[in-house]
Design a protein around this motif. Structure first.
Motif, short mmCIF file in Angstrom:
data_model
loop_
_atom_site.label_atom_id
_atom_site.label_comp_id
_atom_site.label_asym_id
_atom_site.label_seq_id
_atom_site.Cartn_x
_atom_site.Cartn_y
_atom_site.Cartn_z
N SER A 12 -51.66 19.43 22.58
CA SER A 12 -50.99 18.34 21.86
C SER A 12 -49.48 18.44 21.99
N ARG A 13 -48.94 19.64 21.99
CA ARG A 13 -47.49 19.81 22.11
C ARG A 13 -47.01 19.50 23.53
N SER B 296 -46.93 15.85 23.96
CA SER B 296 -45.83 15.20 23.24
C SER B 296 -44.50 15.42 23.94
N GLY B 297 -44.51 16.22 25.03
CA GLY B 297 -43.30 16.41 25.82
C GLY B 297 -42.57 17.71 25.60
N ASN C 289 -43.36 20.74 31.11
CA ASN C 289 -42.34 19.76 30.79
C ASN C 289 -40.96 20.43 30.84
N TRP D 180 -33.77 19.28 21.70
CA TRP D 180 -34.88 20.07 21.19
C TRP D 180 -34.45 21.51 21.18
#
Length: 91
Positions: free
Chosen positions: A49-50, A53-54, A83, A89
């Motif tokens: 999932s992470r 999400s990029g 990614n 981030w």
């Protein structure tokens, strides 16, 4: 509760051998393996999932408090591409 399952004879032999070696019942060894498998699936889902999400491997590792190499290995096993870190981030 009792559950009956059909297992590959090789797996049954491995479970029985490990149970004898560790002085446990075959059921206890099987339960340990099932819990371990469940934990692995949960970790894979969290990483998947992470990545989707990029997030990059370093940010995922910081978020999950794991080593970057572990994240990369799981991501590769799942067939996901890495990614690049996105500006803003923080690790």
């Amino acid at each position: 509760m009792k559950i009956t399952v059909d297992l590959d004879p090789k797996l049954v032999w491995q479970i029985q051998s490990e149970a004898a070696r560790r002085d446990l019942t075959p059921g206890a060894v099987l339960r340990e393996r099932l819990v371990s498998s469940r934990n692995t699936l949960e970790l894979e889902n969290r990483i998947r999932s992470r990545v989707m999400s990029g997030m990059c491997d370093a940010d995922i590792a910081a978020d999950l408090r794991l080593v970057v190499g572990t994240i990369a290995a799981v991501r590769r096993r799942l067939g996901l591409r890495p990614n690049r870190r996105k500006p803003g981030w923080a690790a």
